[in-house]
Design a protein around this motif. Structure first.
Motif, mmCIF file in Angstrom:
data_model
loop_
_atom_site.group_PDB
_atom_site.id
_atom_site.type_symbol
_atom_site.label_atom_id
_atom_site.label_comp_id
_atom_site.label_asym_id
_atom_site.label_seq_id
_atom_site.Cartn_x
_atom_site.Cartn_y
_atom_site.Cartn_z
ATOM 1 N N VAL A 1 0.908 -1.192 0.013
ATOM 2 C CA VAL A 1 0.144 0.056 -0.100
ATOM 3 C C VAL A 1 0.737 1.261 -0.016
ATOM 4 C CG1 VAL A 1 -1.647 1.220 1.064
ATOM 5 C CG2 VAL A 1 -1.865 -1.142 1.361
ATOM 6 N N ARG B 1 3.856 1.647 -1.225
ATOM 7 C CA ARG B 1 4.342 1.935 -2.321
ATOM 8 C C ARG B 1 3.424 2.628 -3.507
ATOM 9 N NH1 ARG B 1 7.624 -2.742 -5.171
ATOM 10 N NH2 ARG B 1 8.690 -1.199 -6.084
ATOM 11 N N VAL B 2 2.349 2.127 -3.329
ATOM 12 C CA VAL B 2 1.331 2.364 -4.359
ATOM 13 C C VAL B 2 0.826 3.891 -3.913
ATOM 14 C CG1 VAL B 2 -1.200 2.633 -4.814
ATOM 15 C CG2 VAL B 2 0.069 0.408 -4.639
ATOM 16 N N TRP B 3 0.821 4.246 -2.797
ATOM 17 C CA TRP B 3 0.609 5.631 -2.296
ATOM 18 C C TRP B 3 1.879 6.483 -2.392
ATOM 19 C CZ3 TRP B 3 -2.359 5.660 3.201
ATOM 20 C CH2 TRP B 3 -3.336 5.118 2.888
#
Lengths: 213, 213
Positions: B159, B161-163
DNA sequence: GACTGCTGTTACCGCAAGTAACTAGCATGT
DNA sequence: ACATGCTAGTTACTTGCGGTAACAGCAGTC
């Protein structure tokens, strides 16, 4: 029927133009954006000067080529933005539409987003040349939709534009990274991004032993 | 003193290298990223082959040039991420740091973000080449910081990394747009973006007469 | 004095963008 | 019938850039 003939001629050149565009697309999708004008002309079965008559210069050809896909993508996104469900559903649908588009045709995506231009176009004006306009258009479009539908207080329009560009950028960068590594499913990616937009960053708890709040 | 001499030589070539880089920077900042190797060599008072001995090819020179600014910018952002205050303060400080950096040196920014490369780089692998790495590095860095400090459940790292990439993209696109038009103050822009990250999109009310929820 | 390794040069290759000048077909106005 | 003007097409060129020999001078080292 003189105007009729006239018209015939115009549509004929129009058709020729799209034929050339299709040839160009074939080459670009095969050889990447560095495809030479000679190669494109050869693929179309003609020689360079004709390309230049139709598109002015290489940048013109690429712009024409980009416009088709850009328009198509924007239409897709607009449709997703109007999909049924609540707000979160629509946001997720739009993210899905975008990611699905870049996933199914990464070649096109790379051409649109990382064109690697090389023209000598630095005549003062027209600063934002060619690699950004898609992002800009998406940002402006989304901003308009937000401004139309949401009430964000006195300066709704301004806030909406900021958010439009911001959200599009989020989608873009996350998508670009994801497309390269694919560390998770599209579904999960969409959910995490929507979570981010839904304020989970503010709500999340601190990790044990991390500094500050 | 043989190693001393050796060392002198090395630092000498090292110094020469940075001299060349500074000359290159002057030209690039004056003529844009399309600056020719000849022009750069001339600015440095030498001729092309020396540049090639030092940097391999044009892409190498540009990479070296980009690295300096990239490192500096990333250090600035890391510092802002560690600034005092609560989470929202830190986020705003980071946005400010980034926007302030691109605002004070837009030429550098344009070079880093819209390089307009032209090498013949299409050897299958290693697709994302040179125009994105700054965004990628920022995204990865931010993702790490988030993963370090926040507890986002079982798959925190993913999460985060996505953010990280998402937030960086938001900052990037909004900043790029803002730098071109400047329709509002930096302060306001930062506030609106932070609001977006703080979930105001989910909370906002529908506009009267708008479709759906 | 020969060897190494650096700085620098001139002169070239290959290739891509873009242009000039010209030809051929084909419908029109007189 | 004929000149006009439009378009699609050509060959052959110029210009400029990235990149590469091949060579020359000038340290310090064995």
């Amino acid at each position: 029927m003189e105007t009729g003939q006239r018209h015939e001629q115009q549509t004929a050149t129009q058709r020729r133009r799209t034929e050339l565009l299709e040839a160009a697309e074939r080459v670009v999708l095969r050889d990447g954006p560095e495809a030479s004008m000679n190669a494109i002309a050869a693929e179309a079965g003609i020689t360079k000067p004709i390309l230049y008559r139709h598109f002015g210069d290489k940048s013109g050809l690429y712009r024409a080529l980009a416009k088709r896909h850009t328009d198509a993508l924007l239409a897709t996104l607009r449709a997703a933005l109007d999909s049924p469900g609540d707000r979160r559903d629509r946001v997720e649908a739009t993210l899905h539409a975008y990611l699905s588009a870049i996933e199914t045709r990464p070649q096109v995506y790379r051409f649109l987003m990382h064109p690697a231009e090389t023209p000598s176009d630095e005549r003062g004006f027209d600063v934002g040349r060619h690699s950004v306009p898609l992002l800009r258009r998406m940002g402006e479009d989304l901003g308009e939709v937000i401004a139309e539908r949401l009430d964000l207080g006195p300066d709704t329009r301004q806030v909406a534009r900021v958010w439009g560009h911001g959200i599009v950028g989020m989608m873009y960068a996350a998508g670009d990274w994801w497309l390269g590594e694919r560390p998770l499913s599209r579904d999960l990616l969409v959910r995490h991004l929507a979570d981010l937009l839904w304020g989970r960053l503010a709500e999340a708890g601190d990790r044990a032993g991390s500094p500050g709040l």
